[in-house]
Design a protein around this motif. Structure first.
Motif, PDB file in Angstrom:
ATOM      1  N   LYS A 226      -0.957  33.258  13.440  1.00  0.00           N
ATOM      2  CA  LYS A 226       0.155  33.336  12.689  1.00  0.00           C
ATOM      3  C   LYS A 226       1.409  34.113  13.541  1.00  0.00           C
ATOM      4  N   PRO A 227       2.152  33.742  14.071  1.00  0.00           N
ATOM      5  CA  PRO A 227       3.203  34.567  14.786  1.00  0.00           C
ATOM      6  C   PRO A 227       3.948  35.702  13.797  1.00  0.00           C
ATOM      7  N   GLU A 228       4.271  35.093  12.491  1.00  0.00           N
ATOM      8  CA  GLU A 228       4.955  36.166  11.541  1.00  0.00           C
ATOM      9  C   GLU A 228       3.979  37.258  11.096  1.00  0.00           C
ATOM     10  N   ALA A 229       2.853  36.837  11.043  1.00  0.00           N
ATOM     11  CA  ALA A 229       1.662  37.966  10.732  1.00  0.00           C
ATOM     12  C   ALA A 229       1.673  39.195  11.885  1.00  0.00           C
ATOM     13  N   LEU A 230       1.540  38.660  13.091  1.00  0.00           N
ATOM     14  CA  LEU A 230       1.783  39.561  14.201  1.00  0.00           C
ATOM     15  C   LEU A 230       2.889  40.297  14.555  1.00  0.00           C
ATOM     16  N   GLU A 231       4.219  39.839  13.934  1.00  0.00           N
ATOM     17  CA  GLU A 231       5.135  40.548  14.055  1.00  0.00           C
ATOM     18  C   GLU A 231       5.187  41.675  12.667  1.00  0.00           C
ATOM     19  N   GLU A 232       4.628  41.567  11.807  1.00  0.00           N
ATOM     20  CA  GLU A 232       4.285  42.632  10.572  1.00  0.00           C
ATOM     21  C   GLU A 232       3.488  43.425  10.951  1.00  0.00           C
ATOM     22  N   VAL A 233       2.238  43.092  11.728  1.00  0.00           N
ATOM     23  CA  VAL A 233       1.352  44.212  12.281  1.00  0.00           C
ATOM     24  C   VAL A 233       2.115  45.149  13.221  1.00  0.00           C
TER      25      VAL A 233
ATOM     26  N   ARG B  48      -7.477  34.646   5.351  1.00  0.00           N
ATOM     27  CA  ARG B  48      -6.711  34.984   6.656  1.00  0.00           C
ATOM     28  C   ARG B  48      -5.939  35.904   6.154  1.00  0.00           C
ATOM     29  N   GLY B  49      -6.215  37.112   6.789  1.00  0.00           N
ATOM     30  CA  GLY B  49      -5.088  38.429   6.474  1.00  0.00           C
ATOM     31  C   GLY B  49      -3.976  38.041   7.398  1.00  0.00           C
ATOM     32  N   ILE B  50      -3.183  39.275   7.520  1.00  0.00           N
ATOM     33  CA  ILE B  50      -2.311  39.430   8.622  1.00  0.00           C
ATOM     34  C   ILE B  50      -3.001  39.933   9.994  1.00  0.00           C
ATOM     35  N   ALA B  51      -3.822  40.560   9.810  1.00  0.00           N
ATOM     36  CA  ALA B  51      -4.532  41.052  11.084  1.00  0.00           C
ATOM     37  C   ALA B  51      -6.048  41.227  10.653  1.00  0.00           C
ATOM     38  N   CYS B  52      -6.798  41.650  11.527  1.00  0.00           N
ATOM     39  CA  CYS B  52      -8.089  42.181  11.305  1.00  0.00           C
ATOM     40  C   CYS B  52      -8.291  43.301  10.378  1.00  0.00           C
ATOM     41  N   CYS B  53      -9.341  43.584   9.889  1.00  0.00           N
ATOM     42  CA  CYS B  53      -9.272  44.249   8.691  1.00  0.00           C
ATOM     43  C   CYS B  53      -8.151  45.761   8.977  1.00  0.00           C
ATOM     44  N   GLU B  69      -2.804  51.926   6.342  1.00  0.00           N
ATOM     45  CA  GLU B  69      -1.702  50.988   5.953  1.00  0.00           C
ATOM     46  C   GLU B  69      -1.897  49.546   6.391  1.00  0.00           C
ATOM     47  N   THR B  70      -2.450  49.344   7.223  1.00  0.00           N
ATOM     48  CA  THR B  70      -2.694  47.768   7.983  1.00  0.00           C
ATOM     49  C   THR B  70      -3.902  47.316   6.774  1.00  0.00           C
ATOM     50  N   ALA B  71      -4.601  47.963   6.579  1.00  0.00           N
ATOM     51  CA  ALA B  71      -5.521  47.356   5.529  1.00  0.00           C
ATOM     52  C   ALA B  71      -4.988  47.037   4.325  1.00  0.00           C
ATOM     53  N   ARG B  72      -4.042  47.805   3.821  1.00  0.00           N
ATOM     54  CA  ARG B  72      -3.200  47.632   2.549  1.00  0.00           C
ATOM     55  C   ARG B  72      -2.425  46.265   2.676  1.00  0.00           C
ATOM     56  N   ALA B  73      -1.929  46.419   3.896  1.00  0.00           N
ATOM     57  CA  ALA B  73      -0.930  45.279   4.105  1.00  0.00           C
ATOM     58  C   ALA B  73      -1.882  43.969   4.081  1.00  0.00           C
ATOM     59  N   ASN B  74      -3.000  43.969   4.710  1.00  0.00           N
ATOM     60  CA  ASN B  74      -3.894  42.791   4.866  1.00  0.00           C
ATOM     61  C   ASN B  74      -4.183  42.521   3.349  1.00  0.00           C
ATOM     62  N   LEU B  75      -4.608  43.411   2.611  1.00  0.00           N
ATOM     63  CA  LEU B  75      -5.077  43.014   1.332  1.00  0.00           C
ATOM     64  C   LEU B  75      -4.001  42.408   0.391  1.00  0.00           C
TER      65      LEU B  75
END
Lengths: 258, 271
Positions: A226-233, B48-53, B69-75
């Motif tokens: 997902k490109p939008e997820a990457l942007e968020e990361v 599928r989260g926004i990233a790996c954990c 912070e990334t884990a929080r955004a993921n969850l």
């Protein structure tokens, strides 16, 4: 001030003519009275700098009533130094400190403004290693700029070429550290993968084939699609300061070091 | 089909957070778990989260704020879609569990062993190939040590396959993966070599793990150490692979041939 107890000749050299602590009869009391007359507290200094520099003042801190830290971009150094020196007729350039932080060289320009020390802070990326010489604003800076150039290899644009400390033909920079960031070598590919694809590892063709052999989809159910997820990361990493701490260049999409 | 009570415990809106290492590096573990789910008649969605954990082995140590912070955004991104999330990785479990405190109405975060132990009766009924000829050393990993019931569950599930669990002196020592990121040689010598030689001394046929990072270092580390005097290698298995074997699946079906240390002798002993 200890030096006020020194002899008149020393006071004359240090304080210069016209200073109320100069020559005979000054004394500590007279000096303090003088300071009261010309000094500005940190908050007042910060207010004036904020007004003079506007958005160029990236950060202004006043940890004590006699200390001000002003952070500016490299390209705004001249304006910042000019603004600080212009705060008072008595403003006096003190020195420059150089700190090698691994990826950047931090320069701290210290100026005494009537008893309050103002430090202008800039960070020079080691990929550039160039900054403007300010000796046309503060002649005493020339001496320390040449020292920093000899020891760290930082170029001051406009500075006279003669070395100060190290001999001619000696090109090493004894205080310059290697270009290294916070991440150890084994962690770097993982950090780049996370910022580049939202996952710490990528899927090789061999694994894709193996996945298909096992009856699994070639591309696994990971976040990376997902490109939008990457942007968020990436924006999250920038927001919490990870990109700066880890030395990740968001434009070039890679770490600044190998 | 799974008993009704157990089916309720894994009700709809449960999903699997696969993380990175397993699908991208160790698909045999993913295949094994999917086979187990099929055998149990369960279907879990892919989360599928926004990233790996992201990996606590690295980011929790190097940049705690970013990791959390990334884990929080993921969850947060998946909270509304799932009531429970199952992880096959100690790292994912640790990251998402920490993030729960920061998310409104967070889903349950279940370690694979916590999930499967709730299905122990269903699993037990489906054991087709008891692994009683197998002696295994269980390496729990660091993260589950914070939860004694989870450690017990990992051992209970291993025992449920029929395999004999050996006692080994260095069972509680870390696999060395976080250390490996900073000092690879030290991690291999003071963790992997010490543990593997210990396992071999007590005569274990395999090391069983519940974490892809432990798997990676204990397996790949042995190959490096072979060039530095390690006399023999011991296969490493994910707990789900061991369970899939006990449920009657063949090594090839799971993908055991893709292991860097082929568990040939182990498969022969199973028959």
């Amino acid at each position: 001030m200890r030096f006020l107890r020194w002899g008149p000749l020393v006071r004359q050299v240090l304080l210069g003519p016209g200073h109320p602590g100069h020559a005979q009869g000054g004394g500590a009391g007279a000096h303090e009275a003088y300071l009261r007359g010309v000094s500005m507290r940190a908050e007042e200094v910060a207010g004036k700098l904020r007004e003079a520099l506007g958005p160029k003042a990236l950060r202004l801190e006043t940890p004590t009533e006699r200390r001000v830290f002003l952070t500016v971009a490299v390209e705004d150094l001249e304006d910042a130094v000019r603004a600080v020196l212009g705060l008072s007729r008595e403003a006096r350039f003190m020195t420059i400190s150089a700190v090698d932080e691994g990826l950047d060289l931090e320069l701290l320009y210290h100026v005494d403004v009537g008893g309050t020390v103002v430090t202008v802070r800039i960070k020079v990326p080691k990929e550039e290693m160039e900054v403007l010489d300010i000796s046309h604003l503060a002649p005493a800076a020339e001496f320390i700029e040449r020292e920093i150039r000899d020891l760290f290899g930082l170029e001051f644009v406009g500075l006279k070429p003669e070395k100060l400390y190290t001999p001619e033909g000696y090109e090493e920079k004894p205080l310059k550290k290697p270009m290294e960031g916070a991440l150890p070598p084994q962690a770097r590919p993982m950090a780049e993968a996370l910022m580049g694809s939202a996952c710490s590892v990528s899927v090789s063709r061999a694994v894709m084939r193996k996945r298909q052999d096992l009856g699994l989809p070639a591309m696994p159910p990971m976040a990376m699609a997902k490109p939008e997820a990457l942007e968020e990361v990436r924006s999250l990493a920038e927001e919490v300061g990870f990109t700066e701490r880890a030395g990740y260049d968001l434009e070039k999409k890679r770490l600044r070091y190998r | 089909m799974v008993e009704t009570r157990e089916r309720v415990s894994v009700a709809a809106k449960a999903g699997v957070f696969w993380g990175c290492y397993i699908p991208a590096l160790q698909p045999f573990a993913e295949a094994a778990f999917r086979l187990i789910l099929d055998d149990l008649g369960l279907s879990l969605s892919d989360v599928r989260g926004i990233a790996c954990c992201p990996s606590p082995f690295m980011f929790k140590i190097l940049d705690y704020e970013y990791w959390l912070e990334t884990a929080r955004a993921n969850l947060d991104a998946i909270a509304s879609d799932f009531r429970a999330i199952v992880t096959l990785c100690n790292g994912c479990w640790d990251s998402l569990l920490h993030a729960r405190d920061l998310v409104e109405n967070p889903p349950e975060v279940l370690h694979i062993a916590e999930f499967l132990i709730g299905l122990r009766n269903a699993l037990l009924k489906r054991i087709q190939t008891p692994l009683q000829n197998l002696r295994v050393a269980v390496h729990v990993g660091c993260k589950p040590r914070s939860k004694p019931s989870l450690v017990d569950a990992i051992h209970e599930l291993t025992a449920l396959t029929g395999a004999r669990i050996v006692n080994w002196r260095t069972a509680k020592i870390c696999c060395g993966y976080p250390l490996f990121l900073a000092k690879p040689d030290e991690a291999l010598e003071t963790r992997v070599r010490v543990k593997v030689e210990d396992v071999q001394q007590v005569g274990a046929d395999a090391i069983v793990v519940v974490c892809p990072a432990c798997f990676m270092l204990l397996e790949r580390g042995q190959l490096v150490l072979r060039r530095k005097g390690l006399r023999q290698t011991t296969p490493v298995l994910h707990l789900v692979e061991l369970l899939a074997l006990a449920l009657g699946h063949k090594g090839q079906e799971i993908g055991l041939d893709a292991h860097a240390i082929k568990p040939k002798a182990l498969l022969e002993s199973i028959g």
